[in-house]
Scaffold this motif. Sequence first.
Motif, PDB file in Angstrom:
ATOM      1  N   GLU A 234      -2.561  21.984  -7.121  1.00  0.00           N
ATOM      2  CA  GLU A 234      -3.865  21.183  -6.720  1.00  0.00           C
ATOM      3  C   GLU A 234      -4.121  19.849  -6.722  1.00  0.00           C
ATOM      4  O   GLU A 234      -3.134  18.551  -7.415  1.00  0.00           O
ATOM      5  N   GLY A 235      -4.698  19.693  -6.008  1.00  0.00           N
ATOM      6  CA  GLY A 235      -5.314  17.817  -6.235  1.00  0.00           C
ATOM      7  C   GLY A 235      -5.753  17.685  -4.635  1.00  0.00           C
ATOM      8  O   GLY A 235      -5.314  17.856  -3.578  1.00  0.00           O
ATOM      9  N   LYS A 236      -6.386  16.846  -4.398  1.00  0.00           N
ATOM     10  CA  LYS A 236      -6.101  15.825  -2.973  1.00  0.00           C
ATOM     11  C   LYS A 236      -5.040  15.072  -2.867  1.00  0.00           C
ATOM     12  O   LYS A 236      -4.630  14.232  -3.218  1.00  0.00           O
ATOM     13  N   PRO A 237      -4.510  15.508  -1.442  1.00  0.00           N
ATOM     14  CA  PRO A 237      -3.142  14.917  -1.093  1.00  0.00           C
ATOM     15  C   PRO A 237      -3.917  13.496  -0.117  1.00  0.00           C
ATOM     16  O   PRO A 237      -4.980  13.280  -0.632  1.00  0.00           O
ATOM     17  N   VAL A 238      -2.830  12.355  -0.538  1.00  0.00           N
ATOM     18  CA  VAL A 238      -3.655  10.933  -0.209  1.00  0.00           C
ATOM     19  C   VAL A 238      -2.242  10.746   0.807  1.00  0.00           C
ATOM     20  O   VAL A 238      -0.827  11.301   0.886  1.00  0.00           O
ATOM     21  N   GLY A 239      -3.146  10.331   2.489  1.00  0.00           N
ATOM     22  CA  GLY A 239      -2.022  10.300   3.830  1.00  0.00           C
ATOM     23  C   GLY A 239      -1.445   8.974   3.017  1.00  0.00           C
ATOM     24  O   GLY A 239      -1.020   8.755   2.981  1.00  0.00           O
ATOM     25  N   LYS A 240       0.424   9.531   4.322  1.00  0.00           N
ATOM     26  CA  LYS A 240       1.043   8.475   4.200  1.00  0.00           C
ATOM     27  C   LYS A 240       0.726   6.649   4.048  1.00  0.00           C
ATOM     28  O   LYS A 240       1.070   6.055   3.383  1.00  0.00           O
ATOM     29  N   LEU A 241      -0.770   6.707   5.255  1.00  0.00           N
ATOM     30  CA  LEU A 241      -0.439   5.390   5.866  1.00  0.00           C
ATOM     31  C   LEU A 241      -1.447   4.769   4.803  1.00  0.00           C
ATOM     32  O   LEU A 241      -2.012   3.821   4.669  1.00  0.00           O
ATOM     33  N   THR A 242      -2.466   5.703   4.269  1.00  0.00           N
ATOM     34  CA  THR A 242      -3.827   5.019   3.145  1.00  0.00           C
ATOM     35  C   THR A 242      -2.284   4.599   2.260  1.00  0.00           C
ATOM     36  O   THR A 242      -2.811   3.624   1.226  1.00  0.00           O
ATOM     37  N   ALA A 243      -1.651   4.918   1.931  1.00  0.00           N
ATOM     38  CA  ALA A 243      -0.682   4.999   0.313  1.00  0.00           C
ATOM     39  C   ALA A 243      -0.009   3.387   1.050  1.00  0.00           C
ATOM     40  O   ALA A 243       0.581   2.995   0.052  1.00  0.00           O
ATOM     41  N   TYR A 244       0.757   3.486   2.199  1.00  0.00           N
ATOM     42  CA  TYR A 244       1.219   2.417   2.470  1.00  0.00           C
ATOM     43  C   TYR A 244       0.330   1.268   2.885  1.00  0.00           C
ATOM     44  O   TYR A 244       0.824   0.087   1.649  1.00  0.00           O
ATOM     45  N   PHE A 245      -0.662   1.320   2.510  1.00  0.00           N
ATOM     46  CA  PHE A 245      -1.870  -0.129   2.670  1.00  0.00           C
ATOM     47  C   PHE A 245      -2.032  -0.207   1.222  1.00  0.00           C
ATOM     48  O   PHE A 245      -2.534  -1.942   0.780  1.00  0.00           O
ATOM     49  N   LYS A 246      -2.263   0.828   0.428  1.00  0.00           N
ATOM     50  CA  LYS A 246      -3.243   0.093  -0.311  1.00  0.00           C
ATOM     51  C   LYS A 246      -1.250  -0.067  -1.367  1.00  0.00           C
ATOM     52  O   LYS A 246      -2.044  -0.900  -2.097  1.00  0.00           O
ATOM     53  N   MET A 247      -0.734  -0.026  -1.413  1.00  0.00           N
ATOM     54  CA  MET A 247       0.394  -0.838  -2.067  1.00  0.00           C
ATOM     55  C   MET A 247       0.735  -1.750  -1.241  1.00  0.00           C
ATOM     56  O   MET A 247       1.076  -2.652  -2.056  1.00  0.00           O
ATOM     57  N   MET A 248       0.133  -2.201   0.226  1.00  0.00           N
ATOM     58  CA  MET A 248       0.258  -3.247   0.872  1.00  0.00           C
ATOM     59  C   MET A 248      -0.860  -4.246  -0.122  1.00  0.00           C
ATOM     60  O   MET A 248      -0.409  -5.570   0.933  1.00  0.00           O
ATOM     61  N   GLY A 249      -1.655  -3.622  -0.426  1.00  0.00           N
ATOM     62  CA  GLY A 249      -3.139  -4.411  -0.989  1.00  0.00           C
ATOM     63  C   GLY A 249      -3.138  -4.726   0.856  1.00  0.00           C
ATOM     64  O   GLY A 249      -4.151  -5.740   0.505  1.00  0.00           O
ATOM     65  N   ARG A 250      -3.827  -4.461   1.539  1.00  0.00           N
ATOM     66  CA  ARG A 250      -4.819  -4.248   2.484  1.00  0.00           C
ATOM     67  C   ARG A 250      -5.188  -3.345   3.594  1.00  0.00           C
ATOM     68  O   ARG A 250      -4.568  -2.213   3.732  1.00  0.00           O
ATOM     69  N   THR A 251      -6.141  -3.566   4.005  1.00  0.00           N
ATOM     70  CA  THR A 251      -6.849  -1.989   4.714  1.00  0.00           C
ATOM     71  C   THR A 251      -6.775  -2.711   6.415  1.00  0.00           C
ATOM     72  O   THR A 251      -6.785  -3.700   7.090  1.00  0.00           O
ATOM     73  N   PRO A 252      -6.265  -1.674   7.197  1.00  0.00           N
ATOM     74  CA  PRO A 252      -6.303  -1.424   8.585  1.00  0.00           C
ATOM     75  C   PRO A 252      -7.671  -1.620   9.334  1.00  0.00           C
ATOM     76  O   PRO A 252      -8.155  -0.642   8.622  1.00  0.00           O
ATOM     77  N   SER A 253      -7.437  -1.802  10.692  1.00  0.00           N
ATOM     78  CA  SER A 253      -8.533  -1.648  11.038  1.00  0.00           C
ATOM     79  C   SER A 253      -8.681  -0.385  11.724  1.00  0.00           C
ATOM     80  O   SER A 253      -7.703   0.353  12.219  1.00  0.00           O
ATOM     81  N   GLY A 254      -9.835   0.821  11.970  1.00  0.00           N
ATOM     82  CA  GLY A 254     -10.163   1.805  12.327  1.00  0.00           C
ATOM     83  C   GLY A 254      -8.905   2.996  11.084  1.00  0.00           C
ATOM     84  O   GLY A 254      -9.258   2.651   9.811  1.00  0.00           O
ATOM     85  N   SER A 255      -8.786   3.897  11.530  1.00  0.00           N
ATOM     86  CA  SER A 255      -8.753   4.667  10.347  1.00  0.00           C
ATOM     87  C   SER A 255      -7.259   4.895  10.261  1.00  0.00           C
ATOM     88  O   SER A 255      -6.643   4.649  10.420  1.00  0.00           O
ATOM     89  N   SER A 256      -6.754   5.001   8.635  1.00  0.00           N
ATOM     90  CA  SER A 256      -5.628   4.898   8.068  1.00  0.00           C
ATOM     91  C   SER A 256      -5.514   6.728   7.653  1.00  0.00           C
ATOM     92  O   SER A 256      -3.780   6.084   7.649  1.00  0.00           O
ATOM     93  N   GLU A 257      -5.856   7.464   7.980  1.00  0.00           N
ATOM     94  CA  GLU A 257      -5.388   8.894   7.437  1.00  0.00           C
ATOM     95  C   GLU A 257      -4.850   8.986   8.783  1.00  0.00           C
ATOM     96  O   GLU A 257      -5.662   9.773  10.129  1.00  0.00           O
ATOM     97  N   ALA A 258      -3.001   9.571   8.475  1.00  0.00           N
ATOM     98  CA  ALA A 258      -2.352   9.818   9.550  1.00  0.00           C
ATOM     99  C   ALA A 258      -1.773  11.025   9.118  1.00  0.00           C
ATOM    100  O   ALA A 258      -1.423  10.506   7.946  1.00  0.00           O
ATOM    101  N   ARG A 259      -0.984  12.081   9.434  1.00  0.00           N
ATOM    102  CA  ARG A 259       0.234  12.564   9.005  1.00  0.00           C
ATOM    103  C   ARG A 259       1.077  11.300   8.853  1.00  0.00           C
ATOM    104  O   ARG A 259       1.670  10.606   9.986  1.00  0.00           O
TER     105      ARG A 259
END
Length: 234
Positions: free
Chosen positions: A209-234
Amino acid sequence: MPIRQTLPKAFAPCILEVERKFRSLAVRQLTQHGGVPPFRSLQALRPQTIRDTYYNDKAGLLTSAGVWVRRRNGAWEAKVRKGGDFTNSQFEELREVGDIAACVERITGQGVVRAGEQVGERGQKENFGLVTMADFVTTRETWIADDEFWIVRDRMDFGHEVGEVELQKTLEGKKVGEAPSEEEKRAEMQRMDERITEFMKRYEWAFAEGKPVGKLTAYFKMMGRTPSGSSEAR
């Protein structure tokens, strides 16, 4: 070996992909009889190492439009969202370089091929005029359950984990030489989504159970930045 008939490109079958993500497996290792009811069948595939490089235009128009372009282990792919949301996704997958180039040009307005040029060579050389937005390596474990449902667990080299249950289908038009309509695609993906929902409910013991976090969302969080556009992807 039988000779396959080559259809005109405009009428080529399309690849539909429907997936539902999950946070992680609820069991340490997936086995056929790991819970009740057991899988009817379960085949474990050899683990893969995947190098993904994701691309976007500078304005972020592609991801905002629900299109993700990537190079996976050297091969170009594009995912075009057709419905659903991040957790419950419906895509049409593009694998031909020419199709990807046309998709990029349609959304961004930037041409990537001039008359007389080889689209494959130019597209790969210039990355369709796009810039790199993410690059990472994934260790993937895959199982085929009940002969058709693909269960995937991905562990990225920056410490994140996410999984998905997927169905994929090659769809042709109702008439020979006719491409499937958007209505036909939507109807088929809805049926695929319903089947995945039933599958995951039947084997709910396998998925945490629990909400999944996408690869790109987790990647950008790790990098400490936010991409332009939507970051949710497979």
